[in-house]
Every structure is written in structure tokens, then in C-alpha cells.
Write an enzyme that holds these catalytic residues in place. Structure first.
Site, PDB file in Angstrom:
ATOM      1  N   ASN A  78      -5.640   5.322  -6.794  1.00 29.25           N
ATOM      2  CA  ASN A  78      -6.824   5.966  -6.239  1.00 29.25           C
ATOM      3  C   ASN A  78      -7.751   6.359  -7.390  1.00 29.25           C
ATOM      4  O   ASN A  78      -8.317   5.478  -8.019  1.00 29.25           O
ATOM      5  CB  ASN A  78      -6.509   7.129  -5.306  1.00 29.25           C
ATOM      6  N   THR A  85      -8.466   1.817  -9.616  1.00 30.48           N
ATOM      7  CA  THR A  85      -7.943   0.544  -9.154  1.00 30.48           C
ATOM      8  C   THR A  85      -8.167  -0.485 -10.250  1.00 30.48           C
ATOM      9  O   THR A  85      -9.036  -0.307 -11.089  1.00 30.48           O
ATOM     10  CB  THR A  85      -8.689   0.149  -7.870  1.00 30.48           C
ATOM     11  N   GLY A 123     -13.537   1.248  -5.163  1.00 33.94           N
ATOM     12  CA  GLY A 123     -13.633   1.892  -3.850  1.00 33.94           C
ATOM     13  C   GLY A 123     -14.549   1.084  -2.949  1.00 33.94           C
ATOM     14  O   GLY A 123     -14.431  -0.145  -2.868  1.00 33.94           O
ATOM     15  N   ARG A 135       0.837  -1.190   0.000  1.00 32.72           N
ATOM     16  CA  ARG A 135       0.000   0.000   0.000  1.00 32.72           C
ATOM     17  C   ARG A 135       0.878   1.248   0.000  1.00 32.72           C
ATOM     18  O   ARG A 135       1.951   1.274   0.619  1.00 32.72           O
ATOM     19  CB  ARG A 135      -0.874  -0.038   1.255  1.00 32.72           C
TER      20      ARG A 135
HETATM   21  O1  DON Z   1      -7.943   1.718  -1.821  1.00 36.62           O
HETATM   22  C1  DON Z   1      -9.052   2.191  -2.059  1.00 36.62           C
HETATM   23  O2  DON Z   1     -10.060   1.887  -1.433  1.00 36.62           O
HETATM   24  C2  DON Z   1      -9.196   3.191  -3.200  1.00 36.62           C
HETATM   25  N1  DON Z   1      -7.911   3.709  -3.589  1.00 36.62           N
HETATM   26  C3  DON Z   1      -9.851   2.451  -4.311  1.00 36.62           C
HETATM   27  C4  DON Z   1     -10.044   3.258  -5.572  1.00 36.62           C
HETATM   28  C5  DON Z   1     -10.786   2.489  -6.595  1.00 36.62           C
HETATM   29  O3  DON Z   1     -11.111   1.345  -6.425  1.00 36.62           O
HETATM   30  C6  DON Z   1     -11.135   3.241  -7.818  1.00 36.62           C
HETATM   31  N2  DON Z   1     -11.723   2.351  -8.770  1.00 36.62           N
HETATM   32  N3  DON Z   1     -12.662   2.467  -9.412  1.00 36.62           N
END
Ligand code: DON
Length: 554
Positions: free
Chosen positions: A383, A363, A456, A92
Site C-alpha cells: 500500500n 506498489t 494507486g 492480494r
Molecule cells: O492496490 C492498490 O490499489 C494500492 N495498494 C496501490 C498502492 C500504490 O500503487 C502505491 N504506489 N505508488
């Protein structure tokens, strides 16, 4: 969901739901990009194993799916060498040590999303390069150097832009244009069209440096110097020591047993505990007994999701885990949560929180199983789409904008509408809480399933839908990936559906149960998975971002 962020939400799918991509063979891969899947299969066919293929895939997605594939981001790698113990690399992103909470607040004390999610200030220390070198060196068959030189050649040749990527690039062009390097690579006078070629010679040079000098070039050498010089010249916080001191964390996955199988995922500050929270809540006779896909089924899923987001406020962050978390995944706790669900009515999130006694984008995932049974489940992120939108001068790759995944003010929501909570308050050197939850399911030690998605907060809810349906109700993955999706994250107390939801009767029935039902005005998640089917494996790739499933017949 409204907030101050001005990133757009993509509402259209370039492909239709019927075009879920499937492939069956001795080994198989599912990624968000046709060209990345093709490369992964080539690696498997050239004597590489799942770990070599994962190494090439992770770096090539930076070329082929630049909104999420990365060198400049981070994530969670869950893997299992054939029949062995599953492991997690937590890579991370990490807050620079020179940044303070005040650096992200406006004069009136409110959070400034233009500093937390956009540009040099939003960049955390990236972990991707370190994690994949470690994986390949420990478990790969081939030479990292050869694999990387082949990826570098592909960066030079260029990506063939998909319709989905063209839409995203065209919409976010004005933001990408603030970074001179990103502008040179990703912004054109005429809009991108599907089929356009997008070469990236600077990225090819960076990959060649990595091939020749190894990962230390990124953390202490030439590439580190490029990153730090560019960010420091433009107001960023990341310093040479942040890169030099970055380490991946090798941790044990967390797990619950469901229907005789072991479901593995990542511990906090990753999002896996939310997923296991939902699964263990629902592993009860009353839920197993209700018909798959009906209003009652989705009602239970929505209530369990709401409780997982309530629970998250108490433990999800990069800090020592307290007794509340230790009890979370026990059978007793699951039964207690299930007992809070009214069988026929939505209970408001605040009332659920009271009964639980709680005070109160971008992501991508890829999944690989090879012919020997080695398995890789990887979710990584920048992100939001294209991360901070900032690309390192002369180096051809974008950097994450993950500072926004921290909480700055309790009770204040971030881009994804997730409410800020104490365990995730910003601190220098800390890793932000994540929703990412790569999944591995084993049966008698054998990898049965690797699965994951971006999105997310829709990550745990989408994966819970996939896993309850496959493990508890025996539904095949293909119709599940095709189905229109629902999502509930507690606050706002609203059940979201995808645009063009294909079952208006279901939405009406859920509204009758008391849910406030609303169009999310964007597609939810993008599932990539590989599932064991006897002697073979079946790869399934979502239609939502034009991914591709491919198999290795031999
Ligand atoms: O780690 C997280 O929860 C965010 N950075 C996720 C972002 C994400 O999944 C964007 N995708 N559509």
C-alpha cells in the site's frame, strides 16, 4: 487532493526524463531497481527461465526497493508459459478475521487513517511468499532453495541505496522509527545518501529459513510465529489461523481484443477491469482518428477515465460480480459510454454518472520475457511507501498497511482520494479492492508485451495511456514513458498533471475545454515493460524511480 493522511508525496525525480532505461535482447527484464534487474539477468543467464527470474526478483526487491518490494504484502501475478494460456495468481492481502469495522473508526464515527494505513492495526495477511513459491515450483527450472540462498547472501551484503530511496527513507524515517525493527534497519542518525550500503542480516536469516523449510515456515512455522507474536504484542489483529488458512486464488485473466491483439489483465477485486473499461470505450473510429498527443486525444482519455472510476463504484470489491459488471466490457456498452463523451467539452463527473445511470503508496511492477517466450507481469504492494512502516521483530521485513484500501464509509475517500463504495466495504476475511492491473498483450498466442506500474488510481489511467498510444496509434514505448503524465479519476473532478509538465500549451487547451487543471505535486506512476520486437524483446524502465532495463543477449 487533500486528506488527513500525512505521508509525503515525492515530487522530485532523481533522474531526468531523458534517462529512460532501455535494453534489447533475446530475453529482458524491467524492474524498479538496478540490483534486482542485475540479479534477474544473472538467473536467466544461469539456466533459469522467466519464472525463476521472477521468484528471485520478487524476494530481492525486498532488499533493494524496500518501500514496495516485499515478503509482507500482496498483489497479482499474471503469467504465460510459452504459447500457453495466460493465468493469474491473486495473492492480494486479506483482512484478519478478528478485526471488525469499528476497530478502525474514531469515537465520532470517522475513519482513523493512523489505524487503517499505519502500524500493526493496518496489516492484512500477506500473500507474496505463497504466490512465488507456487509459481516457481510449477514452472521454474532451478531449485528454489539455491535461488533463495543467493538472495539471502545479497541481503547480508546489503543494498546500495539509490537517491530516490534515500529521499524516501529520510522523509519517512520518523514514521519508520515507531517500529523497533524498522528503526534498527531503516533509520540512521545521519540522513541516507545515494551509494550508502544498507545490509539486512535479519532478512537474510528469514530468507535462509524459507530456503531450508519452504513457504510453510512463513504461514505455519517459525516466521509465522515471529509475525503473530510481534503484531499481537503491539495491538495488531492478525492471528496464527489467518496465516495458516491463507490461500492464493488461481483465476482466469480478463481480456479484450484491441487492434487484433488480446489484452489480458486481472479481474476484480484487482484493477484490471478499470483499464479494460477505458480501452474498450476508446476503441472507436472517432478516437483512433484523432491525432496522437493533442488536446482532443487527452480529452477522450480523461473522459473515459472518469467513466471507469464511476463504473468502479458499482462492482469493484471482493464479492460476487453482478450483471452490471458482466455487461461492462461488451462492444455495446463501450459504444454507449463513448456516446456520452462531448467531443469538445469536459462533462462534469456527476453529469457523466447520471448519464451512465450510476447512483451516485506503495506498489511496484516488474516485467520479464525470457528467450523461450515465457512471460511474467507482476504488480505487488505494501500500500503506502514501506507499507504499515512496521517490520517484524527479528525477521527483517516490513508488513503491508492495506486495510486502508477498503471502504469504511460510503462516499468517504481513502489515502488515494478514491471514494468509498458498497462492494468494497470492510469485512473480516475479505480482500480489499485494488487498482493494480498487470498487463499481458498476446498476438496469436505469443507474448507481445508485459507491462505495469504502481500509483494507486493512476495505475489504470497510466496503462490506458500506454496501451491506446502503442496499440491504436503506433507510438513507441520509449517516448511514451518519457512523456509528462496526466491523470483523471472522476472525483475530485480535476485533471491532474505532473509537476514541471513539459507541454503548457496542452494544459491551456484542456482548460479551455472546461477542465479544472491542477498540479498533482508528485510524479505519476513508474512504468516497467518488455515489448516484443521481431526476434528480440525490448525492455523499458521508467526514470521516475530509478529502475533499470536489462537484456540477456544469448
Ligand atoms: O492496490 C492498490 O490499489 C494500492 N495498494 C496501490 C498502492 C500504490 O500503487 C502505491 N504506489 N505508488
Amino acid at each position: 487532493m487533500t486528506n488527513q493522511y500525512n505521508d509525503f508525496r515525492v515530487t522530485m525525480a532523481a533522474r531526468a526524463p531523458g534517462q529512460v532505461s532501455l535494453a534489447r535482447g533475446k530475453g529482458a527484464v524491467a524492474t524498479a531497481s538496478r540490483q534486482a534487474s542485475e540479479l534477474a539477468i544473472q538467473v536467466l543467464q544461469g539456466g533459469g527461465n522467466a519464472f525463476d527470474a521472477a521468484f528471485s526478483t520478487a524476494f530481492s526487491l525486498c532488499i533493494y526497493h524496500p518501500q514496495a518490494g516485499n515478503l509482507g504484502g500482496g498483489g497479482y501475478l499474471l503469467f504465460q508459459p510459452k504459447g500457453g494460456t495466460p493465468k493469474v495468481f491473486n495473492y492480494r492481502e486479506q483482512a484478519p478475521r478478528g478485526a471488525t469495522q469499528k476497530d478502525f473508526l474514531r469515537l465520532d464515527g470517522s475513519v482513523d487513517p493512523d489505524r487503517t494505513s499505519f502500524g500493526p492495526t493496518s496489516v492484512c495477511v500477506p500473500g507474496t511468499v505463497k504466490a512465488f513459491f507456487e509459481l516457481q515450483q510449477r514452472h521454474g527450472n532451478l531449485k528454489a532453495r539455491d535461488l533463495l540462498l543467493a538472495v539471502a547472501q545479497r541481503a547480508r551484503d546489503g543494498a546500495v541505496v539509490t537517491q530516490y530511496e534515500a529521499d524516501c527513507l529520510n522523509r519517512l524515517g520518523p514514521k519508520l522509527a515507531t517500529s523497533p525493527e524498522a528503526r534498527r534497519i531503516y533509520v540512521r542518525d545521519n540522513p541516507f545518501q545515494a551509494g550508502d550500503l544498507l545490509p539486512n542480516p535479519d532478512l537474510a536469516a528469514t530468507l535462509t529459513t524459507l530456503a531450508q523449510e519452504g513457504e510453510q515456515a512463513f504461514y505455519r512455522g517459525r516466521i509465522a510465529e515471529q509475525i503473530v507474536a510481534d503484531l499481537q504484542a503491539h495491538g495488531g489483529f492478525l492471528a496464527a489461523e489467518d496465516l495458516a488458512d491463507y490461500a492464493i486464488r488461481e483465476v482466469d485473466p480478463i481480456s479484450v481484443e484491441i487492434a487484433g491483439r488480446q489484452v489480458w489483465t486481472v479481474p476484480p477485486e484487482g484493477g484490471g477491469a478499470m483499464l479494460l473499461d477505458i480501452l474498450s470505450t476508446l476503441d472507436q473510429a472517432a478516437f483512433r482518428g484523432c491525432a496522437y498527443g493533442g488536446p482532443e486525444y487527452y480529452h477522450y482519455l480523461a473522459q473515459a477515465s472518469k467513466m471507469a472510476f464511476i463504473d468502479r463504484m458499482g462492482y469493484l470489491g471482493d464479492m460476487p460480480l453482478g450483471p452490471d459488471y458482466q455487461n461492462l466490457l461488451t462492444r455495446e456498452s463501450a459504444a454507449r459510454r463513448f456516446a456520452c463523451i462531448h467531443p469538445a467539452r469536459d462533462t462534469p463527473t456527476d453529469a457523466l454518472a447520471a448519464s451512465l445511470k450510476v447512483a451516485g503508496k506503495n506498489t511496484t511492477h516488474f516485467a520479464i520475457i525470457d528467450a523461450e517466450g515465457n512471460a511474467v507481469s507482476n504488480s505487488y504492494t505494501m500500500n503506502l511507501r514501506y507499507g504499515s512502516k512496521w517490520a517484524v521483530a527479528g525477521a527483517g521485513f516490513l508488513l503491508n498497511g492495506s486495510i486502508d484500501s477498503f471502504s469504511f464509509i460510503e462516499g468517504k475517500e481513502n489515502y488515494f482520494g478514491v471514494i468509498g463504495s458498497t462492494p468494497n466495504l470492510f469485512a473480516p476475511g475479505k480482500r480489499p479492492a485494488s487498482n493494480m492491473a498487470p498487463v499481458l498483450v498476446t498476438s496469436g498466442g505469443t507474448a507481445e508485451m508485459v507491462l505495469g506500474t504502481p500509483g494507486g488510481p493512476t495505475i489504470p489511467t497510466t496503462l490506458a495511456t500506454m496501451l491506446t498510444a502503442t496499440l491504436l496509434h503506433g507510438v513507441d514505448p520509449q517516448p511514451l514513458v518519457r512523456a509528462s503524465r496526466l491523470h483523471h479519476q472522476g472525483w475530485p473532478d480535476t485533471l491532474y498533471h505532473e509537476p514541471g509538465f513539459d507541454r503548457p500549451d496542452l494544459l491551456a487547451a484542456l482548460a479551455d475545454m472546461g477542465y479544472k487543471v491542477k498540479d498533482k505535486q508528485e510524479l505519476i506512476s513508474d512504468v516497467q515493460g518488455v515489448f516484443r520486437r521481431g526476434e528480440e524483446v525490448l525492455a523499458v524502465s521508467d526514470y521516475r524511480r530509478e529502475g533499470l532495463a536489462l537484456a540477456n543477449p544469448g
